[in-house]
Scaffold this active site. Structure first.
Site, short mmCIF file in Angstrom:
data_model
loop_
_atom_site.label_atom_id
_atom_site.label_comp_id
_atom_site.label_asym_id
_atom_site.label_seq_id
_atom_site.Cartn_x
_atom_site.Cartn_y
_atom_site.Cartn_z
N CYS A 1 26.97 8.03 26.18
CA CYS A 1 26.89 8.37 27.60
C CYS A 1 27.25 7.17 28.47
O CYS A 1 27.91 7.30 29.51
CB CYS A 1 25.49 8.85 27.96
SG CYS A 1 24.94 10.27 27.01
C1 BEZ Z 1 24.72 8.93 23.10
O1 BEZ Z 1 25.06 8.99 24.28
O2 BEZ Z 1 25.10 8.03 22.38
C2 BEZ Z 1 23.83 9.98 22.52
C3 BEZ Z 1 22.97 10.70 23.33
C4 BEZ Z 1 22.12 11.62 22.78
C5 BEZ Z 1 22.15 11.86 21.42
C6 BEZ Z 1 23.02 11.14 20.62
C7 BEZ Z 1 23.87 10.22 21.17
#
Ligand code: BEZ
Length: 211
Positions: A45
Site C-alpha cells: 500500500c
Molecule cells: C501490503 O500492503 O503490503 C499488504 C496489506 C495487507 C495485507 C498484505 C499486504
C-alpha cells in the site's frame, strides 16, 4: 446487489485527510477514481500511494480526481503519509477517506469476506462525469496495482465516449482503434477521413481519430 457498470455510484459524506466531503459534490464536473487499500502502514500500500501521488499530473490531464480509502482513521492516514513521503519521495497529494467502521467500504462492496472479514481488498472504481460506474478492478492484498493501466483505461473510456470506436487488445493512446460494427461502411468512410482497413466486415481498423 453488487455495484455494476453503468450504475450511478452511491453518494456519501466522509471525513478525509483534506476535510469532510460529500462524494458526488466532490466529483464535480469531471471524472473520479475511488480506490481502496487493505491497511495503513503496510508495504505494498505504501508503494501504491506513492505512485498515485507521482501520477497526479497524468490524472489531471484526464480531468480525473483520485481519492483513496481504507478502514483506518483519518489520523492514521495522516501519520502514515509521513512514511510515504519519506520512503517514496512523494507527498500524498489527494484525499484519503477514513472509514474505520467500514460504512463506505460496505456500500461499495470493498470487503470480500473470504479474503478478509475486516480489511478492504484493492478495489478501483472509475466514475465518469455523470457519476456512473465505468470500470471496476479487484486485486488481492498481495498484488500491487498497475496505475498506468488505470490511466490507459481512462484514455480508452474517454476516447470511445467521443467517437464510435473501441480499443483493441493492448491498445495505448495513439495506436489504431477499431470502428463500431454499428456503423455501415458508408458511415465509417464519412466519419473517419483518415480511412480504414477492412480486415473482416466486423473488423475495421482506423488511426486514432483525435491524433
Ligand atoms: C501490503 O500492503 O503490503 C499488504 C496489506 C495487507 C495485507 C498484505 C499486504
Amino acid at each position: 446487489m453488487a455495484l455494476q457498470l453503468g450504475d450511478i455510484v452511491p453518494d456519501f459524506e466522509a471525513a478525509t485527510t483534506q476535510g469532510t466531503i460529500n462524494f458526488h459534490d466532490w466529483i464535480g464536473e469531471g471524472w473520479a477514481i475511488l480506490f481502496s487499500h487493505p491497511k495503513d502502514f503496510t508495504p505494498v500500500c505504501t508503494t501504491e500511494l506513492g505512485e498515485v501521488a507521482r501520477l497526479r499530473g497524468d490524472f489531471a490531464t484526464r480531468n480525473t480526481k483520485v481519492i483513496g480509502l481504507s478502514v483506518d482513521s483519518v489520523d492514521n492516514h495522516v501519520e502514515w503519509e509521513k512514511d510515504i513521503a519519506e520512503t517514496q519521495g512523494q507527498v500524498v497529494n489527494f484525499p484519503m477517506i477514513g472509514d474505520p467502521d467500514a460504512t463506505i467500504a460496505n456500500l461499495f462492496g470493498m470487503i470480500h469476506p473470504n479474503a478478509s472479514t475486516t480489511a478492504t481488498v484493492r478495489s478501483v472504481f472509475v466514475i465518469d462525469h455523470q457519476r456512473r460506474l465505468r470500470l471496476t478492478l479487484t486485486y488481492p492484498a498481495s498484488t500491487g496495482r498497475n496505475f498506468k493501466e488505470i490511466l490507459r483505461v481512462l484514455d480508452s473510456l474517454q476516447l470511445t465516449d467521443k467517437y464510435m470506436v473501441s480499443t483493441p487488445v493492448n491498445w495505448k493512446d495513439g495506436d489504431d482503434v477499431v470502428i463500431s460494427p454499428a456503423l455501415s461502411d458508408e458511415e465509417a468512410t464519412a466519419k473517419f477521413p483518415q480511412g480504414y482497413a477492412k480486415l473482416k466486415p466486423y473488423l475495421r481498423v482506423t488511426p486514432q481519430p483525435n491524433k
